[in-house]
Motif scaffolding. Structure first.
Motif, mmCIF file in Angstrom:
data_model
loop_
_atom_site.group_PDB
_atom_site.id
_atom_site.type_symbol
_atom_site.label_atom_id
_atom_site.label_comp_id
_atom_site.label_asym_id
_atom_site.label_seq_id
_atom_site.Cartn_x
_atom_site.Cartn_y
_atom_site.Cartn_z
ATOM 1 N N LYS A 70 0.846 -1.196 0.000
ATOM 2 C CA LYS A 70 0.000 0.000 0.000
ATOM 3 C C LYS A 70 0.883 1.249 0.000
ATOM 4 C CE LYS A 70 -3.819 -1.935 2.635
ATOM 5 N NZ LYS A 70 -4.580 -1.810 3.874
ATOM 6 N N THR A 71 0.373 2.313 -0.600
ATOM 7 C CA THR A 71 1.131 3.559 -0.692
ATOM 8 C C THR A 71 1.408 4.140 0.689
ATOM 9 O OG1 THR A 71 -0.009 3.965 -2.772
ATOM 10 C CG2 THR A 71 1.198 5.792 -1.836
ATOM 11 N N ASP A 72 0.389 4.141 1.556
ATOM 12 C CA ASP A 72 0.601 4.701 2.892
ATOM 13 C C ASP A 72 1.531 3.830 3.732
ATOM 14 O OD1 ASP A 72 -1.276 2.687 3.082
ATOM 15 O OD2 ASP A 72 -2.421 3.663 4.662
ATOM 16 N N SER A 73 1.499 2.519 3.532
ATOM 17 C CA SER A 73 2.410 1.625 4.260
ATOM 18 C C SER A 73 3.848 1.877 3.827
ATOM 19 C CB SER A 73 2.054 0.167 4.015
ATOM 20 O OG SER A 73 0.790 -0.126 4.507
ATOM 21 N N ARG A 74 4.015 2.086 2.535
ATOM 22 C CA ARG A 74 5.357 2.353 2.015
ATOM 23 C C ARG A 74 5.889 3.669 2.583
ATOM 24 N NH1 ARG A 74 8.082 2.001 -3.729
ATOM 25 N NH2 ARG A 74 9.680 3.544 -3.357
ATOM 26 N N ALA A 75 5.041 4.706 2.590
ATOM 27 C CA ALA A 75 5.454 6.000 3.122
ATOM 28 C C ALA A 75 5.829 5.889 4.592
ATOM 29 C CB ALA A 75 4.343 7.027 2.923
ATOM 30 N N ALA A 76 5.045 5.138 5.371
ATOM 31 C CA ALA A 76 5.329 4.966 6.799
ATOM 32 C C ALA A 76 6.635 4.206 6.990
ATOM 33 C CB ALA A 76 4.181 4.229 7.474
ATOM 34 N N ARG A 77 6.860 3.193 6.163
ATOM 35 C CA ARG A 77 8.099 2.410 6.266
ATOM 36 C C ARG A 77 9.307 3.270 5.946
ATOM 37 N NH1 ARG A 77 10.797 0.014 2.516
ATOM 38 N NH2 ARG A 77 9.129 0.064 0.987
ATOM 39 N N LEU A 78 9.195 4.093 4.905
ATOM 40 C CA LEU A 78 10.310 4.956 4.516
ATOM 41 C C LEU A 78 10.556 6.056 5.547
ATOM 42 C CD1 LEU A 78 9.677 5.275 0.679
ATOM 43 C CD2 LEU A 78 11.390 3.881 1.853
ATOM 44 N N ARG A 79 9.485 6.534 6.184
ATOM 45 C CA ARG A 79 9.619 7.553 7.224
ATOM 46 C C ARG A 79 10.418 7.037 8.417
ATOM 47 N NH1 ARG A 79 4.387 8.923 6.693
ATOM 48 N NH2 ARG A 79 3.795 7.604 8.441
ATOM 49 N N ARG A 110 14.712 1.663 10.761
ATOM 50 C CA ARG A 110 13.825 0.912 11.656
ATOM 51 C C ARG A 110 12.564 0.437 10.945
ATOM 52 N NH1 ARG A 110 11.390 3.735 15.359
ATOM 53 N NH2 ARG A 110 11.682 5.674 14.243
ATOM 54 N N GLY A 111 12.326 0.901 9.727
ATOM 55 C CA GLY A 111 11.112 0.571 8.989
ATOM 56 C C GLY A 111 11.104 -0.815 8.389
ATOM 57 N N GLY A 112 12.216 -1.480 8.452
ATOM 58 C CA GLY A 112 12.277 -2.817 7.893
ATOM 59 C C GLY A 112 12.600 -2.789 6.414
ATOM 60 N N ARG A 113 12.674 -3.967 5.841
ATOM 61 C CA ARG A 113 13.021 -4.027 4.427
ATOM 62 C C ARG A 113 11.769 -4.088 3.567
ATOM 63 N NH1 ARG A 113 13.717 -10.007 3.134
ATOM 64 N NH2 ARG A 113 13.218 -10.974 5.100
ATOM 65 N N LEU A 114 11.952 -3.844 2.301
ATOM 66 C CA LEU A 114 10.867 -3.857 1.335
ATOM 67 C C LEU A 114 10.279 -5.262 1.249
ATOM 68 C CD1 LEU A 114 9.417 -2.330 -1.011
ATOM 69 C CD2 LEU A 114 11.199 -3.195 -2.489
ATOM 70 N N PRO A 115 8.944 -5.413 1.380
ATOM 71 C CA PRO A 115 8.369 -6.756 1.256
ATOM 72 C C PRO A 115 8.528 -7.267 -0.168
ATOM 73 C CG PRO A 115 6.641 -5.117 1.566
ATOM 74 C CD PRO A 115 7.942 -4.410 1.681
#
Length: 123
Positions: A53-62, A66-71
């Motif tokens: 999801k776009t918002d999940s990606r933005a939160a992960r990058l923010r 600590r956001g983890g790796r790309l699924p």
């Protein structure tokens, strides 16, 4: 009492129905791209093609490191999902398939097969 995510055992079923099996892989839309769904699939050993999801990606990058790796996302397998979705859509244009007048499973299977044959012969 087993939980909702209890692991299905392979092998013969004690009651009615066929043997219980888990799928090799799953392709779904963005609605199922969340942490609990991914964790459940990972726990059961089921490969998946779920776009992020776009918002999940933005939160992960923010979160940065600590956001983890790309699924993981297999774009080729996800494209095949579109083919299946379009085929189901064509089948649902047949009224007998969409409303399921036939109560027996074997009769409904024949109805779906006949509808698929008509669609195939028209293309």
């Amino acid at each position: 009492m087993p939980g909702r995510h209890a692991r299905a055992a392979s092998g013969p079923r004690l009651g009615r129905g066929g043997p219980r099996k888990k799928p090799d892989s799953l392709a779904a839309d963005k609605a199922y791209s969340n942490g609990p769904c991914r964790a459940s699939l990972r726990r059961r050993g089921i490969r998946h093609a779920l776009p992020e999801k776009t918002d999940s990606r933005a939160a992960r990058l923010r979160k940065g490191s600590r956001g983890g790796r790309l699924p993981g996302f297999d774009e080729e397998r996800y494209k095949k999902r579109n083919t299946v979705e379009r085929a189901i859509n064509k089948l649902k244009h047949v009224r007998a398939v969409a409303t399921r007048y036939d109560k027996g499973g074997y009769v409904y299977l024949v109805t779906v097969t006949a509808a698929a044959l008509v669609i195939w012969l028209r293309t």
